[in-house]
Design a protein around this motif. Structure first.
Motif, PDB file in Angstrom:
ATOM      1  N   ASP A 393       0.888  -1.171   0.000  1.00 17.45           N
ATOM      2  CA  ASP A 393       0.000   0.000   0.000  1.00 17.45           C
ATOM      3  C   ASP A 393       0.917   1.209   0.000  1.00 17.45           C
ATOM      4  N   THR A 398       1.372  13.567  -6.254  1.00 18.06           N
ATOM      5  CA  THR A 398       1.975  14.183  -7.440  1.00 18.06           C
ATOM      6  C   THR A 398       3.228  14.955  -7.011  1.00 18.06           C
ATOM      7  N   ASP A 482      -2.697  15.829   4.057  1.00 20.48           N
ATOM      8  CA  ASP A 482      -3.358  14.604   4.515  1.00 20.48           C
ATOM      9  C   ASP A 482      -3.405  14.523   6.034  1.00 20.48           C
ATOM     10  N   ARG A 508      -7.641  13.680  -7.832  1.00 15.26           N
ATOM     11  CA  ARG A 508      -7.864  14.881  -7.037  1.00 15.26           C
ATOM     12  C   ARG A 508      -8.768  15.867  -7.727  1.00 15.26           C
TER      13      ARG A 508
HETATM   14  C1  6R9 Z   1       0.052   9.006  -6.150  1.00 10.80           C
HETATM   15  C2  6R9 Z   1      -1.179   9.837  -6.078  1.00 10.80           C
HETATM   16  C3  6R9 Z   1      -2.317  12.263  -3.687  1.00 10.80           C
HETATM   17  C4  6R9 Z   1      -3.284  12.022  -2.553  1.00 10.80           C
HETATM   18  C5  6R9 Z   1      -2.612  11.976  -1.213  1.00 10.80           C
HETATM   19  C6  6R9 Z   1      -3.564  11.094  -0.424  1.00 10.80           C
HETATM   20  C7  6R9 Z   1      -4.049  10.103  -1.444  1.00 10.80           C
HETATM   21  C8  6R9 Z   1      -2.384   8.436  -2.353  1.00 10.80           C
HETATM   22  C9  6R9 Z   1      -2.511   6.842  -0.871  1.00 10.80           C
HETATM   23  C10 6R9 Z   1      -3.365   7.892  -0.479  1.00 10.80           C
HETATM   24  C11 6R9 Z   1      -3.946   6.726   1.417  1.00 10.80           C
HETATM   25  C12 6R9 Z   1      -2.438   5.682  -0.039  1.00 10.80           C
HETATM   26  N1  6R9 Z   1      -3.268   8.853  -1.431  1.00 10.80           N
HETATM   27  N2  6R9 Z   1      -1.932   7.214  -2.032  1.00 10.80           N
HETATM   28  N3  6R9 Z   1      -4.077   7.828   0.665  1.00 10.80           N
HETATM   29  N4  6R9 Z   1      -3.178   5.670   1.098  1.00 10.80           N
HETATM   30  N5  6R9 Z   1      -1.679   4.617  -0.347  1.00 10.80           N
HETATM   31  O1  6R9 Z   1      -2.239   9.324  -5.855  1.00 10.80           O
HETATM   32  O2  6R9 Z   1      -1.003  11.183  -6.255  1.00 10.80           O
HETATM   33  O3  6R9 Z   1      -3.103  12.051  -7.398  1.00 10.80           O
HETATM   34  O4  6R9 Z   1      -1.421  13.588  -6.291  1.00 10.80           O
HETATM   35  O5  6R9 Z   1      -2.965  12.149  -4.947  1.00 10.80           O
HETATM   36  O6  6R9 Z   1      -3.901  10.746  -2.718  1.00 10.80           O
HETATM   37  O7  6R9 Z   1      -4.647  11.856   0.033  1.00 10.80           O
HETATM   38  O8  6R9 Z   1      -2.447  13.250  -0.682  1.00 10.80           O
HETATM   39  P1  6R9 Z   1      -2.141  12.297  -6.280  1.00 10.80           P
END
Ligand code: 6R9
Length: 628
Positions: A393, A398, A482, A508
């Motif tokens: 996980d 970005t 986050d 997003r």
């Molecule tokens: C790579 C990507 C970023 C946001 C990030 C968070 C959420 C991404 C996650 C996750 C929980 C995970 N997020 N991976 N939340 N567990 N493994 O998704 O980039 O589109 O910029 O989104 O996505 O909230 O801040 P992006």
């Protein structure tokens, strides 16, 4: 056997702490440099001295690291497998073939005088030419900006003008889920608003599309004549590599800028650490190159590691809900990496779609994009993985370029729903609303205290916005946006965005963008947009709308407004619910109290906390009465 077992990971962690510069410089050694860096990171998050640089005296070319460098050892190995929408109609490209395609593309760009520092917009389906286009930009030093094909012409136009692109690379049409996506027509519309001198059109469906004389060039018509060799540009580590637009909590999407050296090191390193590729692996990350996950873990990370990577141009439910697993069996996929939203959607359709396929080739599963609820994790583990393969996980953004918090398979014990622990070299902390660091098992806001090579360097054209967005909420720290809980074992459990970004199916969506689209409609006086929990999408868009006096909130108006958002932004931002209300809850100073709106969107009927600061507390009752 895991290449990074517990002992190796421990050694990495120790070196990262005791000798950070040596640690970061060692990571850079996995790349080919024209001039290897002698300096690791040089950065400060403080306002008076704000700067971020990595490997600043190094010189390299990223396309060389992805392609040329692989030719001797694995020129005939498959680099990219194009898995088209219609199962079995794709094709594969070896490292030599993608090298040659990239050089052709690079030469074409050069023939238009496109070179170092110029911006090139890419608006394409998931076909190998999309990767070639990105790599061609990297080869000649141009800065690519990929816009997801699901975004509207309006959004594309906004990006083209924001980064002042000098060319657009697109395809005639895309095909997804059996439906045609009119990419070239969309580009034509965007270019009316934001013209560019050159538009390169790759053939995907071969259907007729309008071509503008003097501006548009059909790639297939010039391809044969283009040389399959192209001298790469020697780039400085801190030269920009790409711009990727992403939604924030305010204003228009930000152009997140990544530079060459640091991004390359972190993408290559994390791909290796997290997926531990073996020569025979078939790696499938289902993301589109329009997102950061597609940049880092479909194209750059796998190719720098000499892996075989699948470019999937379809959807999980076409031709049916077994698509992923049918493809896994047919292509012999060993590593499968997708988003929780897809897992939840498939879980709902029943185990049979999965278990009718063998999936025995899979040795590792991964998730990215949003928190995965333990229930979906269990299903992924038990049904998809047959209870025999680890799940990584991976938490990142970005802005972070590549993963920062993730288990390393074989050395980090998993917990369903937790991204586990920061990778070696990454320093994550939780802070309270005043910025005080919280210790132990606790919930707070997730910040990073030190830089890493893959960190974004600026917001295109607005360096102040970069600083203001990420480094002023908690002085001296990078704030991720986050929320997160840390447990007694030091494991991190991301709880989701704490700002006005809505994570819809792992993508997003900025509340402010949707609001500005809604209020641009002539019937709308005011709008406030929040996220609310959604079974499949994770979060969905809930819009509170006040119409002009005398207007009635009918279903027809609802449809109009949804159309407006689709037009201005794209389908993924379309509100799931539109709640007409005579007024929005505001403080006496006129600030909308989103806290209350979020509660109402979640379905609460009481427990709104302190509403005494509302200018008109009766608004809450009116809102509750107006709920659909
Ligand atoms: C790579 C990507 C970023 C946001 C990030 C968070 C959420 C991404 C996650 C996750 C929980 C995970 N997020 N991976 N939340 N567990 N493994 O998704 O980039 O589109 O910029 O989104 O996505 O909230 O801040 P992006």
């Amino acid at each position: 056997m895991a290449r990074y077992g517990p002992a190796e990971v421990e050694a990495l962690r120790q070196q990262a702490e005791s000798d950070p510069d040596g640690f970061w410089l060692d990571l850079a050694k996995r790349l080919d440099w024209y001039r290897p860096p002698t300096k690791a990171g040089d950065w400060s998050y403080n306002e008076d001295d704000f700067h971020i640089e990595w490997y600043a005296d190094g010189q390299l070319n990223l396309s060389v690291n992805c392609l040329d460098r692989q030719l001797d050892a694995r020129g005939d190995k498959v680099a990219l497998i194009f898995e088209a929408d219609e199962p079995g109609t794709g094709r594969s490209l070896t490292y030599r073939e993608i090298y040659e395609e990239t050089c052709r593309f690079a030469n074409l760009l050069k023939s238009y005088d496109i070179g170092r520092g110029d911006r090139v917009m890419i608006y394409m389906p998931m076909i190998p030419e999309a990767a070639a286009a990105m790599l061609a930009c990297a080869r000649i030093g141009a800065v690519h900006s990929v816009c997801f094909g699901g975004f509207s012409p309006e959004s594309l136009a906004g990006r083209i003008s924001d980064c002042d692109a000098c060319a657009v690379i697109t395809a005639d049409e895309g095909v997804r889920g059996g439906k045609i996506i009119p990419l070239k027509l969309n580009v034509d519309e965007a270019l009316k608003e934001s013209p560019v001198p050159t538009c390169i059109v790759v053939t995907r469906t071969g259907n007729d599309v309008p071509m503008t004389e003097g501006r548009d060039v059909l790639y297939s018509a010039v391809r044969e004549a283009l040389s399959t060799e192209c001298e790469p540009e020697v780039m400085n580590a801190e030269d920009p590599l790409f711009i990727l637009y992403t939604s924030g909590s305010t204003g228009k999407p930000k152009g997140v800028v990544h530079t060459t050296g640091g991004y390359a090191v972190w993408a290559a390193t994390t791909f290796d650490w997290i997926f531990q590729p073996q020569a025979s692996d078939i790696f499938w990350c289902t993301a589109d190159v329009g997102w950061i996950t597609g940049h880092t873990y479909v194209v750059y990370g796998p190719l720098m590691n000499g892996a075989t990577s699948i470019m999937f141009d379809g959807v999980p439910n076409y031709p049916d809900f077994g698509r992923f697993w049918e493809t896994v069996d047919r292509l012999g996929v060993t590593i499968f990496y997708t988003a929780p939203t897809a897992i939840r959607a498939l879980e709902r359709e029943g185990d049979d779609w999965v278990t009718r396929y063998s999936r025995e080739s899979i040795r590792l599963l991964g998730t990215v994009g949003e928190p995965i609820n333990p229930d979906a994790w269990e299903w992924y583990w038990r049904v998809v993985g047959g209870g025999r393969v680890p799940i990584v996980d991976t938490w990142w953004q970005t802005e972070t370029g590549a993963a920062l918090i993730s288990p390393l398979p074989g050395s980090t014990p998993m917990k369903p729903g937790s991204a586990t622990q920061p990778l070696p070299g990454i320093h994550a902390i939780l802070v309270d609303e005043h910025g005080k660091e919280l210790e132990g098992a606790v919930s707070g806001n997730l910040c990073l205290t030190t830089s890493w090579p893959g960190q974004m360097r600026t917001v295109w054209g607005d360096h102040k916005r970069f600083f203001d967005t990420y480094f002023t909420t908690y002085r001296g720290r990078y704030f991720t946006g986050d929320g997160c809980r840390r447990d007694e074992d030091g494991y991190y459990w991301i709880t989701g965005r704490v700002d006005d970004v809505i994570n819809v199916s792992g993508h997003r969506v900025g509340s402010a963008e949707v609001e500005s689209s809604l209020v641009s409609h002539p019937l709308v006086a005011e709008a406030a947009v929040v996220g609310y929990p959604h079974d499949i999408k994770g979060s969905a868009v809930y819009a509170f709308v006040t119409l002009n006096a005398g207007e009635e909130g009918t279903d027809a108006v609802r449809q109009e407004l949804i159309k407006e958002v689709r037009h201005d932004i794209g389908g993924l931002a379309a509100p799931e619910k539109i709640h007409f209300t005579p007024a929005l809850p505001k403080t006496r100073s006129g600030k909308i109290m989103r806290r209350i709106l979020r509660k109402i969107a979640e379905g609460a009927t009481d427990g709104f906390g302190d509403t005494s600061t509302l200018a008109d507390p009766s608004v809450v009752d009116a809102l509750l009465a107006g709920r659909q």
